[in-house]
Design a protein around this motif. Sequence first.
Motif, mmCIF file in Angstrom:
data_model
loop_
_atom_site.group_PDB
_atom_site.id
_atom_site.type_symbol
_atom_site.label_atom_id
_atom_site.label_comp_id
_atom_site.label_asym_id
_atom_site.label_seq_id
_atom_site.Cartn_x
_atom_site.Cartn_y
_atom_site.Cartn_z
ATOM 1 N N HIS A 547 0.835 -1.210 0.000
ATOM 2 C CA HIS A 547 0.000 0.000 0.000
ATOM 3 C C HIS A 547 0.872 1.263 0.000
ATOM 4 O O HIS A 547 2.071 1.202 0.273
ATOM 5 N N ASN A 548 0.229 2.369 -0.305
ATOM 6 C CA ASN A 548 0.946 3.654 -0.374
ATOM 7 C C ASN A 548 0.779 4.435 0.921
ATOM 8 O O ASN A 548 -0.305 4.471 1.484
ATOM 9 N N GLU A 549 1.889 5.032 1.364
ATOM 10 C CA GLU A 549 1.776 6.019 2.436
ATOM 11 C C GLU A 549 2.205 7.364 1.859
ATOM 12 O O GLU A 549 2.503 7.443 0.664
ATOM 13 N N GLU A 550 2.318 8.371 2.704
ATOM 14 C CA GLU A 550 2.566 9.721 2.153
ATOM 15 C C GLU A 550 3.809 9.775 1.229
ATOM 16 O O GLU A 550 3.722 10.148 0.077
ATOM 17 N N ASP A 551 4.958 9.316 1.810
ATOM 18 C CA ASP A 551 6.189 9.369 1.009
ATOM 19 C C ASP A 551 6.693 7.994 0.608
ATOM 20 O O ASP A 551 7.711 7.880 -0.054
ATOM 21 N N HIS A 552 6.048 6.977 1.089
ATOM 22 C CA HIS A 552 6.606 5.631 0.907
ATOM 23 C C HIS A 552 5.610 4.660 0.298
ATOM 24 O O HIS A 552 4.406 4.827 0.417
ATOM 25 N N ARG A 625 11.042 4.359 -1.271
ATOM 26 C CA ARG A 625 10.678 5.757 -1.540
ATOM 27 C C ARG A 625 9.672 5.769 -2.677
ATOM 28 O O ARG A 625 9.860 5.099 -3.691
ATOM 29 N N LYS A 626 8.632 6.551 -2.451
ATOM 30 C CA LYS A 626 7.557 6.566 -3.445
ATOM 31 C C LYS A 626 7.951 7.436 -4.645
ATOM 32 O O LYS A 626 8.650 8.435 -4.492
#
Length: 628
Positions: A547-552, A625-626
Motif C-alpha cells: 500500500h501507499n503512504e505519504e512518502d513511501h 521511496r515513493k
Amino acid sequence: MLPTAILSVLSFRNIQSETFLAQKTFTENRENFQKELEDAFTKEQEKIFQETRASSLFLYELPKSLLEFGNAAAYKDVRGIKSIFLYNEGNLVYPDIASRRFYNTDGTANFPSKNANVQNMLGLVRLAYQNKDYNEALKYLKILEQAPRLSGFLQTDLTRSVNLLHFEILVKQKRHQEAEEYCLSILSQFLQSESIEDIPSTKFFFESAFTQILSFDDLARDKREAFWNLRNNFNRQLYHMETLSKHKELFQDLLEDEHLAKNGILFRTNEGISLLRMSSPQLSGKQVVIAEIAPDAFRARILERLKGVAQGWKNIPFSIIDEKDSILLGSIPDSSEILAQSHITSAYSWEISFYEKDMKEIRQESRQKMYLMYGLLFFSLITVILGSIFMLRFVIQEHKLLAMKANFLSSVSHELKTPLTSIKMFAEMMARGRVAKVEKVQEYSGLIGKEANRLENLIGAILNYTRMEHGTGAFKWEKLDFSVCAKKVFEAVEDIGVEKGLEFSTRFEPNAFVMGDYTALYSLAQNLIENAIKYTNAPGNITINVHNEEDHTVFSVADTGIGIASSEQKNIFNDFYRVGDEMTRSTKGSGLGLAIVKRVVETHKATISLSSKPGKGSTFIVRFRKVD
Ligand code: ADP
C-alpha cells in the motif's frame, strides 16, 4: 607487542640515569656554548673587516671623468661602518680632495676683508638681474669670479653665492649644456684648489646645482646617471673631509701607531668617534685603511649574531654585559655562582658570564622528559593493543566467512545432488522399460519435472545472489508498480501454500510506483513470501500487503509461523546464514534468500524491518521511496 615491551623497559632504565646525565651534559654544553659565542663574535667581526676591505678596493678606482661615474660600480655600504679612508705610504689616497688641505698646507687659507668694490659690483649684478638683463649680470659675475682671490674681492661663502647666481642665470636662460659645464668647472676648480673652502656653503652650491641638473628634461640618460653617481660620491667625500678635519690628530695618531696587531686590526676610540685601522696582513704593502665605526649598527650586527647562537642553548644561564654595565643579552640570575667568565674585545669590550644552574631546574627538566617518555610509551602500547584487537576481530570474521562459504558449498552441492539423484533414478527406471503402466510413467515423469524445477530454482537463487553481489551495474532502472510485481510472485507460489494448508489474505493497492530493477524486486518479494510459506506450518495465515503512504510504498509479509528468536534476528540477513534449529534444518534452503533481500533493499535505498516472536510468527516490512 614484544618489541614495545622491550622498548619500554629500555626507556625506563634510560630515564633513571637522566638526572645524573643532565648535570654532566650541562657542564659540557656550557663550555660549547661559550666557545660558540666567542667564535660567532670573531666571525662576525671578521666579516665586517672583509666587507670593509672589499669596499675600500672600490675607492681606489674612483673614476676620473664625469661619464665614468655612470659606469662605475656602485660603492657598497658596510653595515656597522660609517666611512672609509685610504692611505698609502702614509699619504691619504681617498678622499683625495682633502689631501692638500690637511697634509700639504698650513691650513690658514682664508682671505682678508672685503673690498668696497665688491659691494659696488654686487650692486650692479643685482640691478641687471632685477631688470632681467641676464647677460649684463653674467658679465659682472664673470669679473667677480675671474680673479677673486688675487684681489681679495670675495670671502669663500660669498664666492659660492656668486657661483650659484651664475649657475641659476644660465638655467633661467635655458642654457642647460653651459650650466652643466659651469657646474663641472667649479667642481674641478674646487678639487684642484690649494685650500678647501667653507664646507657648508660648498655643499649648498653643489647640492642645488646637482639637483637642478638632474631635473633638466633634456639631460641624456647616461649623463643623468653620471651626475647622480657624482652627487653621491661627492657628498660622501665631503662628509669624509668633515670627519678628517674634526679628528685630524686622532687619525694621524692611529696612522703612525707602531703597535702591530697580529690580525692587522687596531681599534681606537676617542673624542666620541671609534676608528678601526686595517693594515698588513689584511692589506698588501704599505696600504692602510682607516674606517669610522657606526657604533649602533656595529653593535647591533654582532649582537644579532650572538643572539642566533644563544637561541640554540636555551637552558644555560648566561649574560653579556657591555662597558657601561648594561645587559646586552641573557640575564643575571639572583643567587647563582659564576662558573666562567670571558671578555670579548674589539672597538667595545664586553663581558660574558656563565652561571651555576639550579639543581631543582635540572631535576624538573629530567622529570619533564620522563613524563614525555611515559606518555609516548603509553600511547604506543595503546596503539599496539588496539591494533591487535582489530586484527583479531578481522581474523575471526574472515574465519567465520570462510566456514560459512564452505558450509554453503557443501549444502548447495547436497541440494543439487538430491534432485539430480531422483531424476537419474526415475529416468533409468523408465529407460530400462521396467515401468509398464502408463499411470506410473506419468507419475515418474511428473516427479522428474518437479525435481528439475527444484534444481532450476536453486540454480536461479545462486545466480541471483551472484548478480546482487556484483552490484547495481547490471540493473535496469525503471519506474514500476510494485503491486503488479508482488502479485505475480504471489500467483506463482500460492499453490504451494494452499497445498500445505495455509490461508492467504492479500491486498495489492494499485499505483504503488517505485524506481527499481524488476528482476531484483521480484526476487525480493519471492524470497519473503516463500520464506513465510516455508516456515509456517498448517494451520496458518499469511498476509501480504502492498500500500501507499505519504512518502513511501510499503510492502509487508506476515505469517503465523515458527518465528525467529531475537538473538538470531540480526544474523539471518547475513550471507549463507541459516538458523540452526530442527525446523530450519528439515526445510530446504541455501541461507541466501534474506541476504539477497538485504542487498536489494540497500541498492534501492529502501529500509527493512522485522518483528518476530518464536512460536507466534514473523512480519517483514520493506519501505521504498515513493515515485509519482
Ligand atoms: P533459507 O534459504 O534458509 O530460507 P534465508 O536467507 O531466506 O535462507 O533465511 C535465513 C534464515 O532465516 C532461515 O534459515 C530461517 O531460519 C530464517 N527465516 C527466514 N524467514 C523466516 C520466517 N518467515 N519465519 C521464520 N524463520 C525465517
